[in-house]
Write an enzyme that holds these catalytic residues in place. Structure first.
Site, PDB file in Angstrom:
ATOM      1  N   ARG A 155       0.831  -1.215   0.000  1.00 26.34           N
ATOM      2  CA  ARG A 155       0.000   0.000   0.000  1.00 26.34           C
ATOM      3  C   ARG A 155       0.860   1.258   0.000  1.00 26.34           C
ATOM      4  O   ARG A 155       0.518   2.264  -0.627  1.00 26.34           O
ATOM      5  CB  ARG A 155      -0.923  -0.004   1.224  1.00 26.34           C
ATOM      6  CG  ARG A 155      -2.050  -1.040   1.144  1.00 26.34           C
ATOM      7  CD  ARG A 155      -2.944  -0.965   2.380  1.00 26.34           C
ATOM      8  NE  ARG A 155      -3.990  -1.979   2.363  1.00 26.34           N
ATOM      9  CZ  ARG A 155      -5.169  -1.818   1.745  1.00 26.34           C
ATOM     10  NH1 ARG A 155      -5.417  -0.696   1.072  1.00 26.34           N
ATOM     11  NH2 ARG A 155      -6.076  -2.784   1.747  1.00 26.34           N
ATOM     12  N   MET A 184     -11.976   3.515  -3.203  1.00 21.80           N
ATOM     13  CA  MET A 184     -12.216   2.329  -2.376  1.00 21.80           C
ATOM     14  C   MET A 184     -10.932   1.715  -1.820  1.00 21.80           C
ATOM     15  O   MET A 184     -10.866   0.522  -1.566  1.00 21.80           O
ATOM     16  CB  MET A 184     -12.997   1.286  -3.185  1.00 21.80           C
ATOM     17  CG  MET A 184     -14.341   1.789  -3.693  1.00 21.80           C
ATOM     18  SD  MET A 184     -15.330   2.600  -2.414  1.00 21.80           S
ATOM     19  CE  MET A 184     -15.986   1.175  -1.561  1.00 21.80           C
ATOM     20  N   HIS A 218     -18.504   9.749   3.025  1.00 17.79           N
ATOM     21  CA  HIS A 218     -18.895   8.372   3.381  1.00 17.79           C
ATOM     22  C   HIS A 218     -20.417   8.323   3.509  1.00 17.79           C
ATOM     23  O   HIS A 218     -21.015   9.228   4.119  1.00 17.79           O
ATOM     24  CB  HIS A 218     -18.237   7.968   4.709  1.00 17.79           C
ATOM     25  CG  HIS A 218     -18.579   6.572   5.136  1.00 17.79           C
ATOM     26  ND1 HIS A 218     -18.037   5.454   4.518  1.00 17.79           N
ATOM     27  CD2 HIS A 218     -19.426   6.115   6.083  1.00 17.79           C
ATOM     28  CE1 HIS A 218     -18.534   4.368   5.098  1.00 17.79           C
ATOM     29  NE2 HIS A 218     -19.382   4.734   6.039  1.00 17.79           N
TER      30      HIS A 218
END
Ligand code: GRF
Length: 218
Positions: free
Chosen positions: A67, A92, A111
């Site tokens: 990541r 996402m 959100h």
């Protein structure tokens, strides 16, 4: 007052991006969308950006070892485009400090639930299955958690007895589009202050002269 230089991260349809693009085009938001970046080639949000003449990039998360490496690539693209405020509009992927530290206090997310309730995916369905009577959406600064950052503004909508997930999702989405644009407008106007946390308190957001809670009537 300062024109916002936006980098928008997307993964899907891009209706929140479209709300931002429309507000900018109408002169209703003092911002420039410098780049739209998706982790998915098939995100319709990329087509929305192209139609608006906004540069697009695809950074495929699967192509990176981890990541942090993915985030480093996002930072390079965002900085290269001149972005100084990062907007997650249906993005996402969970971000790491690699990106968050590159844009301190300058990453916001929309959100589709009233955080801290129902974080993560399908917040609308979580709310419906729980049986809540009020649902809604949240715009917040992003921290290293999943939808755990300091709340900037929230909009509430009723949950009706005959709602299915699609009906509730549509009702919330309409509020998302308005709330996201309003929050960006407030940030551009210097009306949003992020107050750092302490050893005993979370960071919190102070908004000046605006209504950070809506949909409750009154
Ligand atoms: C929105 O409901 C957003 O809150 C959630 O994913 C959806 C994205 O919709 N994160 P879109 O791509 O902006 O149309």
């Amino acid at each position: 007052m300062a024109t916002l230089e936006l980098g928008v991260l997307v993964s899907g349809s891009g209706s929140n991006l479209q709300a931002v693009l429309d507000a900018v085009a109408a002169g209703a938001l003092d911002a420039r969308v410098r780049v739209v970046v998706s982790n998915r080639d098939d995100a319709f949000a990329l087509e929305r950006a192209r139609r608006a003449g906004v540069p697009t990039r695809v950074v495929r998360h699967a192509e990176f070892a981890d990541r942090a490496a993915f985030d480093a690539s996002l930072v390079e693209v965002l900085r290269g485009a001149g972005a100084s405020l990062v907007v997650l509009a249906g993005f996402m992927r969970v971000l790491t400090p690699t990106l968050l530290d590159a844009f301190p206090g300058a990453v916001v997310n929309i959100h589709p639930a009233l955080l801290p309730s129902f974080p993560g995916v399908h917040g609308q369905g979580q709310a419906l299955r729980y049986g809540v009577k009020i649902a809604g959406c949240t715009v917040h600064f992003v921290d290293a958690g999943t939808d755990t950052g300091p709340v900037i503004a929230q909009a509430a909508v009723p949950v009706l007895d005959d709602d299915d997930e699609a009906a509730l999702t549509a009702r919330i989405l309409a509020e998302e589009h308005a709330l996201l644009v309003d929050v960006l407008r407030w940030i551009a106007a210097g009306q949003v202050e992020l107050v750092p946390g302490t050893a005993s308190s979370r960071p919190r957001v102070v908004t000046r002269g605006v209504r950070a809670s809506r949909g409750l009537g009154g």
